[in-house]
Design a protein around this motif. Sequence first.
Motif, mmCIF file in Angstrom:
data_model
loop_
_atom_site.group_PDB
_atom_site.id
_atom_site.type_symbol
_atom_site.label_atom_id
_atom_site.label_comp_id
_atom_site.label_asym_id
_atom_site.label_seq_id
_atom_site.Cartn_x
_atom_site.Cartn_y
_atom_site.Cartn_z
ATOM 1 N N ASP A 165 -1.987 -3.827 -10.429
ATOM 2 C CA ASP A 165 -2.535 -2.662 -9.725
ATOM 3 C C ASP A 165 -3.905 -3.001 -9.139
ATOM 4 O O ASP A 165 -4.800 -3.428 -9.860
ATOM 5 C CB ASP A 165 -2.641 -1.487 -10.705
ATOM 6 C CG ASP A 165 -2.931 -0.179 -9.978
ATOM 7 O OD1 ASP A 165 -3.374 -0.222 -8.812
ATOM 8 O OD2 ASP A 165 -2.698 0.888 -10.568
ATOM 9 N N SER B 221 -5.557 -0.725 -7.035
ATOM 10 C CA SER B 221 -5.905 0.539 -6.380
ATOM 11 C C SER B 221 -7.374 0.896 -6.532
ATOM 12 O O SER B 221 -8.045 0.452 -7.452
ATOM 13 C CB SER B 221 -5.070 1.673 -6.991
ATOM 14 O OG SER B 221 -3.704 1.374 -6.912
ATOM 15 N N THR C 175 -3.809 3.338 -2.933
ATOM 16 C CA THR C 175 -2.973 2.810 -4.008
ATOM 17 C C THR C 175 -2.398 1.483 -3.533
ATOM 18 O O THR C 175 -1.625 1.438 -2.578
ATOM 19 C CB THR C 175 -1.837 3.784 -4.352
ATOM 20 O OG1 THR C 175 -2.409 5.068 -4.560
ATOM 21 C CG2 THR C 175 -1.094 3.325 -5.600
ATOM 22 N N LEU C 176 -2.832 0.423 -4.167
ATOM 23 C CA LEU C 176 -2.413 -0.920 -3.765
ATOM 24 C C LEU C 176 -1.763 -1.612 -4.948
ATOM 25 O O LEU C 176 -2.307 -1.611 -6.049
ATOM 26 C CB LEU C 176 -3.627 -1.761 -3.373
ATOM 27 C CG LEU C 176 -4.257 -1.559 -2.019
ATOM 28 C CD1 LEU C 176 -5.344 -2.605 -1.807
ATOM 29 C CD2 LEU C 176 -3.218 -1.661 -0.923
ATOM 30 N N GLN D 56 0.862 -1.186 0.000
ATOM 31 C CA GLN D 56 0.000 0.000 0.000
ATOM 32 C C GLN D 56 0.896 1.232 0.000
ATOM 33 O O GLN D 56 1.777 1.370 0.844
ATOM 34 C CB GLN D 56 -0.874 -0.029 1.260
ATOM 35 C CG GLN D 56 -1.824 1.150 1.331
ATOM 36 C CD GLN D 56 -2.491 1.244 2.695
ATOM 37 O OE1 GLN D 56 -2.305 0.377 3.543
ATOM 38 N NE2 GLN D 56 -3.250 2.300 2.904
#
Lengths: 338, 338, 338, 338
Positions: free
Chosen positions: A30, A32, A37-38, A4
């Motif tokens: 991605d 996110s 935002t992951l 993260q």
Amino acid sequence: MIIQLKKETKPQEIKDFIKYLENKGYQIKDASSQDLTLLGVIGDTSKLDIGNILSFSIVEEAHRIATPFKQVSRSFHPLDTVVEVKGIKIGGNNPLFIIGGPCSVETCDLLKETAIFVKESGAKGLRGGAYKPRTSPYAFQGLGTIGVEYLNTVSNEVGIITVSEIMSSDKIPEFEKNIDIFQVGARNMQNYELLKALGKTKAPILLKRGFSNTIEEWLMSAEYIIASGNPNVILCERGIRTFETYTRNTLDISVIPLIKKLTHLPIIIDPSHATGKRDLVEAVSLASIAAGCDGLIIEVHPHPEVAYSDGAQTINYDSFKTLMKKATKIAKVIGRGV
Amino acid sequence: MIIQLKKETKPQEIKDFIKYLENKGYQIKDASSQDLTLLGVIGDTSKLDIGNILSFSIVEEAHRIATPFKQVSRSFHPLDTVVEVKGIKIGGNNPLFIIGGPCSVETCDLLKETAIFVKESGAKGLRGGAYKPRTSPYAFQGLGTIGVEYLNTVSNEVGIITVSEIMSSDKIPEFEKNIDIFQVGARNMQNYELLKALGKTKAPILLKRGFSNTIEEWLMSAEYIIASGNPNVILCERGIRTFETYTRNTLDISVIPLIKKLTHLPIIIDPSHATGKRDLVEAVSLASIAAGCDGLIIEVHPHPEVAYSDGAQTINYDSFKTLMKKATKIAKVIGRGV
Amino acid sequence: MIIQLKKETKPQEIKDFIKYLENKGYQIKDASSQDLTLLGVIGDTSKLDIGNILSFSIVEEAHRIATPFKQVSRSFHPLDTVVEVKGIKIGGNNPLFIIGGPCSVETCDLLKETAIFVKESGAKGLRGGAYKPRTSPYAFQGLGTIGVEYLNTVSNEVGIITVSEIMSSDKIPEFEKNIDIFQVGARNMQNYELLKALGKTKAPILLKRGFSNTIEEWLMSAEYIIASGNPNVILCERGIRTFETYTRNTLDISVIPLIKKLTHLPIIIDPSHATGKRDLVEAVSLASIAAGCDGLIIEVHPHPEVAYSDGAQTINYDSFKTLMKKATKIAKVIGRGV
Amino acid sequence: MIIQLKKETKPQEIKDFIKYLENKGYQIKDASSQDLTLLGVIGDTSKLDIGNILSFSIVEEAHRIATPFKQVSRSFHPLDTVVEVKGIKIGGNNPLFIIGGPCSVETCDLLKETAIFVKESGAKGLRGGAYKPRTSPYAFQGLGTIGVEYLNTVSNEVGIITVSEIMSSDKIPEFEKNIDIFQVGARNMQNYELLKALGKTKAPILLKRGFSNTIEEWLMSAEYIIASGNPNVILCERGIRTFETYTRNTLDISVIPLIKKLTHLPIIIDPSHATGKRDLVEAVSLASIAAGCDGLIIEVHPHPEVAYSDGAQTINYDSFKTLMKKATKIAKVIGRGV
């Protein structure tokens, strides 16, 4: 691994970070949303250091999804590992491997007498410490080499498998000559130099869990031995440190089914150190068998009150005999021999 | 030591037990009432094994009154121990001994650059691991001998005291040639074979507390080194394991005044491992100084995000400079130099 | 109680201190040697506050020799306490008291269905939470009064004993009308106002051990209830908090023989909360029976994945049936019915 | 939240599970690789029960990415909360809020004398327990209502803010009439019925951390109060339980910078309970100030050795005066008043 990133991270920083990971050979996915935002890291993340990832100032948190251990994992090796010592099989669905004997090796005669007794009672292993890790430098430190040799003598004369603790790698040749199963004690569970050296032998290693180590750390220590080339690892739970003071340690009984699920290695329980009190040894031993362990290692001495060490948790002959009878009955109920 | 016997103990058993203790050279004082049989054991009970006493079936409980450690005790040695390394004095009322540097030694140039920087900022020690105890066998294990040699080179060129972790006794000659202060890591705090070997050297030993060890166990490990002949022990608290997961460990801040009271040894704090998060290092460092520590050991790297290990808890140059300025002010308030 | 005075204490201070204790009704026995000043305090020291003694500046240390609990102690009441509820006897050598049911009461129909199932499988108790202590204020908090009433309805229709958690004393009248056994949850183990209020009822109290409480603290909480007038206490171990993260808690299995030795109260095990994972519930349940517990409290739900709470540790009907069969066999081996 | 599904999960099961989550209002993002099936759950997951997710048999693991607390979070409320009591501001950059006074309220005269003394020494708050949570039912339980009234009397006469522990919600009216700041003790940190009731008042709540609770659990308890309508929460760290026995508890010093980062609430330290030993109170107090706390709560008594409770950790007038002087100097260095 799921990473993260911090809220305020700029698009260019994200791009650079993804490139950094891709250069290490990982694929990035991605995951996110508008809030978070992951990034999902795909590949063999057991070689990716989570500390290194966390050191980036743009990283908020990182979670390992896959386990960090590989060769000890049941998914890597689905069948039970069975360790064979002088024809005796430990683990799998084989009969329970019960080990009895004194905390410390004292005299050769006493060791032999005890070996004969525990064997007649149904045990297949003989324990006895020759090198003793004592909290105080002023306490009895074990007989050393001579104790190791007594174990060998008794093993040959009585026909019993010996287990003894090894505390430094320079004693490996001596142990290879005299001892059947090398025990790594709780205090040395993360003595990686010792683990690597033992990984280069072929000896069965009884790896005790450190008194405050997590299961993951314990399995990583087993991984050290196996990754160095020695697959003959037997795990041993001996109680963990908790706030409780009535007992010396607290046996983590759930470790038994959990280890069976996570790994393919045999698991043995040490009810003597786990409780520290001889009155509790029988109940905890029976519980361990009911929970599915592969064996027990129990401190037995003809006269616990004059034992050189650990007398408080050592049971006498009568208690061991009674315990073995009850153990056999419980084992039978769950479909296991002794 | 106070020993409580079980209610049902017979007079003859009590007599025999008293004789047993007297034969070991102790004097026995009876402190019984009509409800309890209590015996006070008088003499040097640090050599009396409490486990042995508890192994008597007539014993209900035993309490140690005197501390089991002797030579580390302030009552044995009332004045502060001051460890001197290349003219720098650590402990007593001497200025704080601050150590900075990377978790792992990486390149010689980088080490030198960092050494120059931390020295200019006021630190007198340089840390750097050449042998790294890593949980995973697949993680970077340190440069080994070459890392040790880099430390020596940089020490000579920059004029700074080096601290590095030693993990096995066979490396003692290499360390004696190259390193100023030998660190025993948390995982090896109870590796008694290593402690005994280090006790035979004259090197200053930075003894870290094990992550789940009590203060008494820690001091007993220091006792091992001193009893083997080496009085140059510096204690280092680096956080203990607790349930908390936001931090890597939990710094036991009260250890500082407590160690000062119980022992005569210097105590240094490691805020990097204690917290595991670089954001928390400064606050915890200042707190440690306010509580009276003799020094700090801090992970510093010009670019923590590319450090080979422990980047998450490593601070960069700017942060270290700011920390040193604030540290100097706090130290001044409590009458201490840096 | 044994009190050690500081070395530098003056004779007059010792005299004054002894007088202070004698005025409180205690007899003082001197157990001093030339090195230590030790006083033995004789009398009912369970009423003597150790903190008060330690507050004297001349006191170095104080050790309690006698246990601080009295009425829960086996020495006070040698025979096993048997708690009787609607003709069912819990404790002593009576058959195991097995309790099954959902974490939370959901609908009355579902509760009844589950009650019928667990009863048919051999359980004599039905669990179900109407007031739920949830870590998050945003999580389901239980049905409240209506849930309590469902339990009563089902109990009457099915003929089963109900167990439900009570979280505040203002609900006592509601519980007295509807519930057979009042559970005090781990988080309220030291909610002394609640314990005192429950001590004024006649209801059987299932007192869970707090997740980080010592056995002594747990027994002191039982002592609160009994000292307030209610002897019907059933102890329940539900796992303690440790560093381990693979399991929700760690079951302290040795508590079973220890509680039997220290107290006369029945002890029941909660394998669901102890492990937090349904895969581990069976092994831990069998272990508990082998160790000698008086019963089990297990979370059972026809469809754990849609349970309102604790689904991860809840077993389904098939698993419960299998568990009961194995439990019966293990119980038989140790001479106990189910 | 990131959810990892078991390897053997069938496509239809994944589809059904995703639908289940979408029906709860979440958006699902697939982050799977060939080895792992990973789902990212997007939306307000603080309302999603992780236990519920884990109860699905197809779920291997679930990790919460976002924090489960909301209103206490600094991201929800970026500015420091300042709690105002009778014109005194606590938190933010306001001067330190120091509270002194006896563990228990004893006589009105003694309380007044102490209040005058601590106020003259620079403290703005007076502590004193009227309802005491004691481990033993036989220990002094506090003066109750009369103690609460003494606090009010003294507050009015001396002009000082009072802090006292509330143990059950039925005492709220009494406290609202007499006490300025209501303390929730460590043992009641998860007494949710009490927290909800206090959330309906407007009183400032001093919420102590439970002795074995994580920071997250502590913040969730604060969330209970705030979510019920009362934003006036002051956090208080008082030491956590560890293995160490030389101290009563272990102060978690890193909590100070961590709480400042995670939340907007003021944080106060209790060095008396944290250490349990009066010799350690000063060092730990200064450390806490250096680390950035918003205040201290310290046990002070003119004659600790005759205090009704907690004498061992209570300091006398002289010690408090010295401590306040040093505290003022340390506070000044970090730019804070007292």
